[in-house]
Design a protein around this motif. Structure first.
Motif, PDB file in Angstrom:
ATOM      1  N   PHE A 142       1.400   6.709  -1.126  1.00  6.24           N
ATOM      2  CA  PHE A 142       2.361   7.796  -1.119  1.00  6.24           C
ATOM      3  C   PHE A 142       2.171   8.678  -2.350  1.00  6.24           C
ATOM      4  O   PHE A 142       2.092   9.898  -2.261  1.00  6.24           O
ATOM      5  CB  PHE A 142       3.777   7.215  -1.092  1.00  6.24           C
ATOM      6  N   VAL A 143       2.088   8.048  -3.497  1.00  6.67           N
ATOM      7  CA  VAL A 143       1.975   8.823  -4.727  1.00  6.67           C
ATOM      8  C   VAL A 143       0.684   9.621  -4.730  1.00  6.67           C
ATOM      9  O   VAL A 143       0.674  10.818  -5.030  1.00  6.67           O
ATOM     10  CB  VAL A 143       2.035   7.886  -5.948  1.00  6.67           C
ATOM     11  N   HIS A 144      -0.399   8.973  -4.375  1.00 10.04           N
ATOM     12  CA  HIS A 144      -1.669   9.691  -4.447  1.00 10.04           C
ATOM     13  C   HIS A 144      -1.751  10.812  -3.425  1.00 10.04           C
ATOM     14  O   HIS A 144      -2.264  11.889  -3.720  1.00 10.04           O
ATOM     15  CB  HIS A 144      -2.825   8.706  -4.259  1.00 10.04           C
ATOM     16  N   MET A 145      -1.236  10.569  -2.274  1.00 14.33           N
ATOM     17  CA  MET A 145      -1.263  11.640  -1.274  1.00 14.33           C
ATOM     18  C   MET A 145      -0.404  12.807  -1.706  1.00 14.33           C
ATOM     19  O   MET A 145      -0.768  13.969  -1.570  1.00 14.33           O
ATOM     20  CB  MET A 145      -0.806  11.096   0.087  1.00 14.33           C
ATOM     21  N   TYR A 146       0.723  12.473  -2.266  1.00 13.41           N
ATOM     22  CA  TYR A 146       1.605  13.534  -2.742  1.00 13.41           C
ATOM     23  C   TYR A 146       0.912  14.333  -3.839  1.00 13.41           C
ATOM     24  O   TYR A 146       0.931  15.567  -3.837  1.00 13.41           O
ATOM     25  CB  TYR A 146       2.903  12.916  -3.263  1.00 13.41           C
ATOM     26  N   LEU A 175       0.810  -1.217   0.000  1.00 15.85           N
ATOM     27  CA  LEU A 175       0.000   0.000   0.000  1.00 15.85           C
ATOM     28  C   LEU A 175       0.842   1.265   0.000  1.00 15.85           C
ATOM     29  O   LEU A 175       0.403   2.306  -0.441  1.00 15.85           O
ATOM     30  CB  LEU A 175      -0.879   0.014   1.251  1.00 15.85           C
ATOM     31  N   PHE A 176       2.045   1.143   0.509  1.00 15.04           N
ATOM     32  CA  PHE A 176       2.848   2.354   0.721  1.00 15.04           C
ATOM     33  C   PHE A 176       3.001   3.176  -0.541  1.00 15.04           C
ATOM     34  O   PHE A 176       2.742   4.369  -0.566  1.00 15.04           O
ATOM     35  CB  PHE A 176       4.237   1.984   1.248  1.00 15.04           C
ATOM     36  N   ILE A 213      -7.073   8.221   4.007  1.00 13.14           N
ATOM     37  CA  ILE A 213      -6.457   7.063   3.389  1.00 13.14           C
ATOM     38  C   ILE A 213      -7.510   6.117   2.849  1.00 13.14           C
ATOM     39  O   ILE A 213      -7.375   5.575   1.762  1.00 13.14           O
ATOM     40  CB  ILE A 213      -5.540   6.362   4.424  1.00 13.14           C
ATOM     41  N   TRP A 214      -8.537   5.977   3.588  1.00 10.95           N
ATOM     42  CA  TRP A 214      -9.592   5.074   3.127  1.00 10.95           C
ATOM     43  C   TRP A 214     -10.159   5.539   1.789  1.00 10.95           C
ATOM     44  O   TRP A 214     -10.404   4.744   0.883  1.00 10.95           O
ATOM     45  CB  TRP A 214     -10.692   4.987   4.184  1.00 10.95           C
ATOM     46  N   ASN A 215     -10.344   6.836   1.664  1.00  6.97           N
ATOM     47  CA  ASN A 215     -10.864   7.367   0.402  1.00  6.97           C
ATOM     48  C   ASN A 215      -9.932   7.057  -0.754  1.00  6.97           C
ATOM     49  O   ASN A 215     -10.366   6.692  -1.852  1.00  6.97           O
ATOM     50  CB  ASN A 215     -11.057   8.884   0.499  1.00  6.97           C
ATOM     51  N   ILE A 216      -8.667   7.232  -0.489  1.00  7.00           N
ATOM     52  CA  ILE A 216      -7.717   6.960  -1.573  1.00  7.00           C
ATOM     53  C   ILE A 216      -7.776   5.498  -1.966  1.00  7.00           C
ATOM     54  O   ILE A 216      -7.799   5.145  -3.139  1.00  7.00           O
ATOM     55  CB  ILE A 216      -6.293   7.357  -1.136  1.00  7.00           C
ATOM     56  N   ILE A 217      -7.851   4.672  -0.958  1.00 12.38           N
ATOM     57  CA  ILE A 217      -7.929   3.246  -1.262  1.00 12.38           C
ATOM     58  C   ILE A 217      -9.173   2.954  -2.066  1.00 12.38           C
ATOM     59  O   ILE A 217      -9.167   2.199  -3.030  1.00 12.38           O
ATOM     60  CB  ILE A 217      -7.906   2.433   0.054  1.00 12.38           C
ATOM     61  N   GLN A 218     -10.229   3.584  -1.702  1.00 10.24           N
ATOM     62  CA  GLN A 218     -11.473   3.359  -2.405  1.00 10.24           C
ATOM     63  C   GLN A 218     -11.416   3.842  -3.848  1.00 10.24           C
ATOM     64  O   GLN A 218     -11.905   3.184  -4.753  1.00 10.24           O
ATOM     65  CB  GLN A 218     -12.610   4.100  -1.681  1.00 10.24           C
TER      66      GLN A 218
END
Lengths: 745, 653
Positions: A189-193, A184-185, A274-279
């Motif tokens: 990481f990329v999406h959060m950035y 997941l890292f 984070i959950w949203n990104i995962i989704q």
């Protein structure tokens, strides 16, 4: 929630379905949208109710706007009624959004963006209305729409906290889950950035990058470098890597246990970010069973968009060979004249055995003979087949004990840069593509290259004579090599037709050219790729050819059609190499997105996606029996794949630079690889495949554990003289020919 | 955003702490803007700067794709331009040159720029030198590996470790070295034979050469030295090996054995003389068979030989080595180095030989060895010179040969067949020509050929009768040693008055001389036989050789022309030699006429004659050749023919 404003109707539908708690009526107004539920993840909405409410309102607005643009007035009305929204002037989207999203922190900016984007989407949707449904769900949506998915954001200062929180959690879980969850890292990481960058939190983004980029797997370094240069929202628009990342969901394979663990943790912590990104951006492929080990994960990851989904490799592949046509082998040949009657039956038997075993009974894994129409055999083809069989009887059986002799063809004085090489199947001709736009053809045998006479001279020839084929050739033009002019950019790919009458070349100028080797002139320029064409190859049966290039689309052509017959879209990066399956029913493409795809020529479907390379793939080779595929990439590794099962079955480590050439020996026992590191290496392919086949293949999950036996499989390393190896070829008798250009620099 | 980044001198700095990539600072942007006549605010410049950097990186990333597809490692300006073109940006012209553009800092101020030298177009256009590298593009087969085997290292480099070889080769190497250096003589023979004929050991050559270079570490062990030399011989004889530059190493190892005062020679019981002879033989063999490879070494070797010879401090065994070495290099080498040096050296040698003190006994014995070696060398020199003269004078000597007995005496082994003229001088031509042509540059220049008569006179003054006997044949000589040049030529041309048996007697002395390999004269019985290849084939009449040696020694001394020497004293020293029955009697001789070099050139022939021991030999009066074995220090002649496994002699005349 503007992320719903996407151009691809399929995704839109998926997005709408996302909001699971919405009134049912919402879906009704869009019956004309084709449904594509494949990408809908197991949705577990965890957002707070108010937030969700706001998002839903935004969603509705966006949908309404889209409908209006498309003049779907009735649907608009229906939707409004259902949602209980007041009529609002759609001419003022800014105010509308502002009213709707009152409390959101960056609401106004977002919605302004959203409206601008929406208007574009609408335009795009209109213009592309006809083409959109035709394209697959993986088509690239408009850039800004993609980016807009990042508009949603939380407190930028908390991103680091979120991330390190997750990191702590993952580091504290049991070992067996840690490796899986560590996957997941990188995507997180990329999406959060990117979210930080998109929302103009430049300094936070930089800090975030610096803090966590070191944690990422080393094979993502290339992408991280691109990412590190990206600090402005404006830059995101034109960045291909970013687009790749966004347009496709990053695929992770996680066992159910690990996934539950993660889900519980995130819900406990209310870690919605984070959950949203995962989704939204991740596709988690959950499987039941043992969590995978770190090495298992590492062997399969590295691609731009994560691993291949399991269902992507489920389609049946007819990897068997086609039945060889029955050819009457004339027995009264020069060789056999010396032999008496006794010799004849002897000669005949081995031939029948060698060919018969293959041709008599249809291979159960082979496609139907007429699955795709293939050209009829001409007389000359039959003659060539006979030659081939004769040569095949003299073939040296290779193995670890009997390695092939290697002949290196060095291109000398190549100031213009050699970019591609091909040999004819009978090893009589060699073609080189050069950076100065020329294609040169050499005769390797003493037989010189001759052109056909001019039309005027041809009319004088007695067409009934037996040696008419000889007579039409112009002796005056005999020379060792010919130069073909026509391209206006470096020639990156060359390929001879199996009958040696044609030559294909692909170039930076975006065209593929077909040359006649009778007249040494250009016959057709196939225009379709509007960007550099990196590779092209003739089908083993002629007539068809495949090309692929910078536009990420591989095209299947027939020589007598000026437009492509098939377009294979799906890669997220340039298509760097293309190869035909020996049975001509499939095409393999290697890409800069570090995946290999196998396409069905019949229907254009992608039937296999192979991930595991850590760099762009620059060489592919099918085994002669059609069962296996070998691929080489810039990371210097060669990977072996089982097409039938869709599995990686081997990893050959040894090269220290890009592997530009791969070739199986005629019997498939030896795999030769040539690299930029100036070596040719020989591998024991038989052993590599054998070792795996003894394994339990029932692991349908595809979680194969690769033995690290490169050193055992390596049969030999052969150095050239400061010459990168860019092509390899086995003659019909299993002599290995290698080619490259000598660079004194 | 379209900017010509490279056209302006830009101040590039590393990005602060992260150092991810170069950045263009805003000052540079402002400067560029100014030069374009635009005034920019700080914030605008900063934004522009950042954008420029980003675009620059993007273009570079895209351009790397073109590099990869061109299968190159070097990113070119062309690649960059292609990336720009495909992103709809103007390309940058003028930087297409292949050579690197130096990016320099300016000393004062933090300014960096691309050096752009002025090019004089007129000069360039009118330049007469043709640019390099305009040859036609072509395809050639360059590197080949047969059956997947071959040198695993790039050509031209020496493998670093044995471990890099295939297991088979490694095993072979171990077995061979173990066998050769081991105890079992039979195993050694087998190993040497294989080494000599194996076609697949090219990759091992460096290792064998390395092993051989170990001679320096085993200089105390004659046996090992011998074995190593045999290894050299096998390698040299292997027709599948290309020695290349390794031949130098081999030659230096051989030279070591010839010249160095080996530790083994401290013990007089050690027969290092044979070793030196054998090494000299090897040297000559290398020169004859690999003349093309070692021709460059010829002068070097001559010089080192000369140096040793002229160094009185060196022990006599070194001098001996130098003499046999010169002898091995051919008569021209002897003529040029040994002969001019002889007067000076003679004095030293004489002093040794004249010292009869007991303490000097060993040294004196050594001195006799040297004396013998010199004698053999100059004898051949005289003969060859005579032959070359007569050949050039007489041209085809066939007619003469039939009638002239003296001629027959010289060319005894080939009666009726006329050897090509200059049988000896022709073969070493490869070397000799170097001596003549190549020697012009070095110190050989001052050397002037001495006429044969003068030479003979001078040599006679040193050696007296012992020399004369060698040179002239026939019964006439028995009584009156011809001391004058005229006489010598006379005797040579003197019609063979003797009968057939006389002829054979004339022959025999030479044979005897050649057969007298040093061990026997050395005095003490040798435990080890001569090296295999030198071993004389059995069957030669024992009686003759024993009688000749035993009886000849005293006589030779008495026949010595030097006064002041008493035969008895010389007898004191040498008769100590208990001649063992000739270890191996050679029954068959092969005489090589015209030398093998002719065989190589396919214009000569090798004549081999098998001599069955004639009964008359034993009955020959000892006198017939007793006095022809003048000195104890007889040296075995170089064996020219190597490929014959049995003992073969090179008898030029």
């Amino acid at each position: 929630m503007t992320r719903l404003a996407v151009s691809a109707p399929g995704e839109k539908m998926a997005a709408v379905q996302d909001g699971g708690s919405e009134p049912e009526g919402e879906k009704e107004p869009q019956p004309e949208l084709p449904s594509d539920g494949s990408s809908a993840p197991a949705a577990t909405p965890a957002s707070k109710p108010e937030e969700q409410q706001q998002q839903q309102q935004q969603t509705l607005l966006a949908v309404l706007q889209f409908l209006k643009r498309n003049k779907l007035i009735e649907s608009v009305d229906a939707l409004r009624r259902e949602a209980g929204l007041a009529d609002e002037p759609d001419e003022a989207p800014g105010s509308e959004a502002g009213g709707g999203v009152g409390g959101a922190a960056a609401g106004s900016a977002d919605s302004a963006d959203a409206s601008a984007l929406l208007s574009r989407v609408a335009g795009a949707a209109q213009s592309g209305a006809a083409s959109a449904p035709a394209k697959g769900g993986e088509d690239q949506p408009d850039v800004s729409v993609v980016l807009s998915a990042y508009s949603q954001q939380g407190d930028p200062s908390l991103y680091q906290v979120y991330y390190s929180g997750l990191k702590k959690f993952i580091e504290s879980v049991l070992d067996c889950h840690r490796a899986e969850l560590s996957q997941l890292f990188y995507p997180l990481f990329v999406h959060m950035y990117l979210e930080l960058v998109y929302n103009n939190h430049e300094s936070e983004a930089k800090a975030f990058f610096e803090k966590f980029s070191g944690d990422q797997e080393c094979y993502y370094q290339d992408d991280l470098r691109v990412l590190s240069g990206l600090t402005k929202k404006e830059h995101m628009k034109g960045n291909e890597t970013l687009l790749d990342f966004r347009t496709s969901k990053f695929v992770l394979r996680i066992s159910r246990d690990s996934y539950q663990l993660l889900k519980r943790h995130l819900q406990e912590r209310q870690n919605n970010q984070i959950w949203n990104i995962i989704q939204e951006h991740l596709y988690i492929d959950i499987f039941d069973g043992m969590p995978r080990s770190k090495s298992q994960i590492d062997s399969m990851s590295g691609s731009l968009a994560g691993e291949a989904r399991r269902e992507a490799n489920k389609a049946k592949v007819f990897y068997g060979l086609l039945k060889e046509p029955e050819i009457e082998v004339p027995l009264d040949d020069e060789d056999e004249e010396a032999e008496n009657e006794e010799g004849k039956p002897k000669k005949k038997k081995p031939k029948k055995d060698s060919m018969g075993s293959k041709s008599k009974k249809q291979d159960p894994n082979a496609p139907q003979q007429n699955r795709i129409p293939l050209p009829e055999l001409k007389d000359s083809d039959k003659l060539d087949k006979i030659m081939y069989m004769k040569e095949a009887t003299k073939r040296i059986r290779l193995g670890p004990e009997t390695l092939p002799s290697i002949c290196f063809y060095t291109f000398l004085n190549v100031y213009q840069g050699l970019t591609a090489v091909d040999f004819t199947d009978d090893s009589s001709l060699i073609a080189g593509g050069f950076a100065d736009s020329t294609v040169r053809v050499w005769s390797v045998t003493p037989k010189k290259l001759r052109k056909v006479k001019s039309a005027a001279d041809l009319s004088l020839i007695d067409k009934e004579s037996d040696d008419v084929l000889e007579r039409i050739m112009d002796e005056k033009t005999a020379s060792e090599s010919k130069i073909l002019y026509g391209h206006s950019g470096p020639v990156y790919g060359v390929s001879f037709s199996p009958d040696r009458n044609y030559l294909l070349s692909s170039s930076e100028d975006g065209t593929v050219r077909l040359w006649s080797l009778q007249t040494f002139t250009c016959l057709v320029a196939y225009k379709g790729h509007n960007y550099p064409v990196w590779d092209t190859q003739f089908s083993p049966y002629g007539y068809y050819f495949v090309s692929g290039g910078h536009d990420r689309v591989a095209r299947l052509w027939a020589t007598d059609h000026y437009q492509p017959l098939r377009m294979f879209a799906g890669h997220l990066g340039d298509i760097t190499c293309t190869r035909f399956h020996p049975n001509s029913n499939y095409v393999a493409t290697g890409s800069a997105d570090r995946t290999i795809r196998l396409w069905d020529v019949l229907n254009g479907h992608c039937v296999r996606v192979f991930t595991g390379h850590k760099g762009p793939i620059h060489s592919l080779a099918f085994s002669p029996n059609g069962k296996y595929l070998a691929s080489g990439s810039t990371d210097g590794r060669v990977l072996l794949w089982d097409l039938g099962h869709g599995l990686m079955i081997g990893e050959l480590k040894g090269h220290t630079d890009t592997v530009y050439a791969l070739k199986f020996s005629r019997d498939g026992e030896i795999l030769a690889s040539g690299s930029m590191d100036n070596t040719v290496r020989l591998w024991d392919a038989f052993k590599a495949f054998d070792d795996v086949e003894t394994d339990d293949f029932t692991a349908a999950t595809g979680h194969i554990h690769l033995p690290d036996n490169s050193q055992e499989l390596l049969l030999g390393t052969y150095l050239t003289k400061a010459t990168p190896v860019i092509h390899l070829h086995f003659t019909r008798r299993n002599l290995l020919l290698a080619a490259g250009s000598y660079n004194s620099q | 955003m379209c900017m010509r980044y490279e056209e302006f001198p830009a101040k590039m700095t590393e990005t602060r702490e992260e150092r991810r990539f170069a950045e263009v600072p805003r000052e540079s942007i402002k400067l560029m803007a100014e030069s374009a006549g635009v005034e920019l605010g700080d914030d605008v410049a900063a934004m522009l700067a950042e954008d420029v950097c980003y675009r620059l990186r993007e273009a570079t990333q895209n351009s790397s794709q073109f590099m990869r597809h061109a299968k190159r490692r070097k990113l070119t300006v062309e690649d960059f331009n292609r990336a720009l073109r495909w992103s709809n940006t103007e390309t940058i012209c003028g930087y297409g040159a292949q050579d690197a553009l130096p990016f320099r800092p300016l000393k004062e101020g933090e300014l960096f720029f691309v050096e752009d030298r002025e090019v004089n177009l007129v000069e360039l256009a009118l330049a007469t030198n043709i640019p390099k590298g305009c040859a036609e593009t072509m395809v050639r087969v360059h590197v080949s590996y047969l059956d997947g085997k071959g040198n695993l290292e790039p050509q031209g480099t020496v493998p670093s470790a044995v471990q890099s070889l295939s297991d088979d080769l490694l095993k072979y190497y171990q077995q061979i070295t173990r066998a050769i250096l081991g105890e079992d003589p039979h195993l050694m023979k087998v190993a040497l034979l294989d080494l000599q004929s194996n076609s697949k050991i090219a990759a091992l050559l460096p290792y064998f050469v390395y092993v051989i270079s170990g001679v320096k570490s085993v200089s105390h062990d004659l046996d090992q030295l011998n074995r190593l030399l045999h290894m050299v011989k096998s390698l040299v004889q292997n027709p599948y090996l290309y020695l290349g530059s390794y031949v130098r190493s081999l030659v230096s190892s051989v030279m070591y054995c010839i010249l160095e005062p080996l530790a083994a020679s401290i013990n007089p019981l050690n027969d290092h003389w044979t070793l030196r002879d054998y090494a000299a033989l090897l040297l000559s063999h290398i020169f004859w068979t690999h003349g093309d490879l070692v021709s460059g070494l010829y002068h070097q070797i001559l010089l080192s030989l000369q140096k040793v010879l002229s160094d009185p401090v060196r022990p006599l065994c070194s001098h001996y080595g130098a003499v046999v070495g010169l002898h091995a290099l051919g008569w021209k080498a002897v003529e040029r180095v040994l002969y001019p040096h002889l007067p000076a050296y003679w004095a030293n040698l004489q002093a040794v030989l004249d010292d009869y003190s007991v303490s000097n006994a060993q040294v004196k014995a050594d001195g006799h060895k040297v004396y013998g070696a010199i004698l053999v060398a100059v004898e051949r020199l005289l003969k060859m010179k005579a032959v070359s003269l007569s050949a050039s004078a007489e041209g085809g000597a066939a007619a003469l040969q039939g009638s002239v007995g003296g001629m027959m005496g010289f060319r005894e082994s080939s009666p009726g067949l006329s050897p090509p003229p200059e049988p000896l001088s022709e073969p070493p031509l490869g070397i000799a020509s170097h001596l003549q042509a190549g020697g012009a540059g070095c110190q050989w220049e001052e050397w002037t050929p001495v006429s044969l008569p003068d030479m003979y006179c001078e040599l006679y003054s040193f050696f007296g009768d012992s020399l004369a006997v060698r040179f002239s044949t026939g019964p006439a000589l028995g009584g009156a040693p011809s001391a004058t040049p005229i006489q010598s030529s006379d005797t040579r041309k003197e019609p063979g008055s003797g009968a057939a048996n006389l002829e054979s007697t004339r022959k025999m002395p030479q044979l005897t001389a050649n057969m007298n390999i040093s061990p026997r004269q050395d005095g003490s019985p040798r435990t080890e036989p001569a090296p295999p290849s030198l071993a004389t084939a059995p069957g030669r009449s024992l009686a003759r050789s024993s009688s000749s040696s035993s009886s000849s020694v005293p006589r030779s001394r008495s026949s010595s022309s030097r006064p002041g020497r008493s035969a008895s004293q010389s007898r004191d020293i040498f008769p100590k030699a208990r001649f063992p029955p000739p270890q191996v009697g050679p029954p068959a001789f092969s005489f090589l006429i015209g030398g093998r070099q002719m065989g190589r050139r396919c214009q000569g022939r090798r004549f081999q004659t098998s001599f069955t021991p004639t009964p008359s030999l034993t009955s020959l009066p000892p006198r017939a050749y007793a006095h022809k074995l003048p000195v104890i220090g007889r040296v075995s002649k170089p064996v020219r023919r190597w490929t014959c496994s049995h003992y073969s002699l090179y008898l030029p005349l």
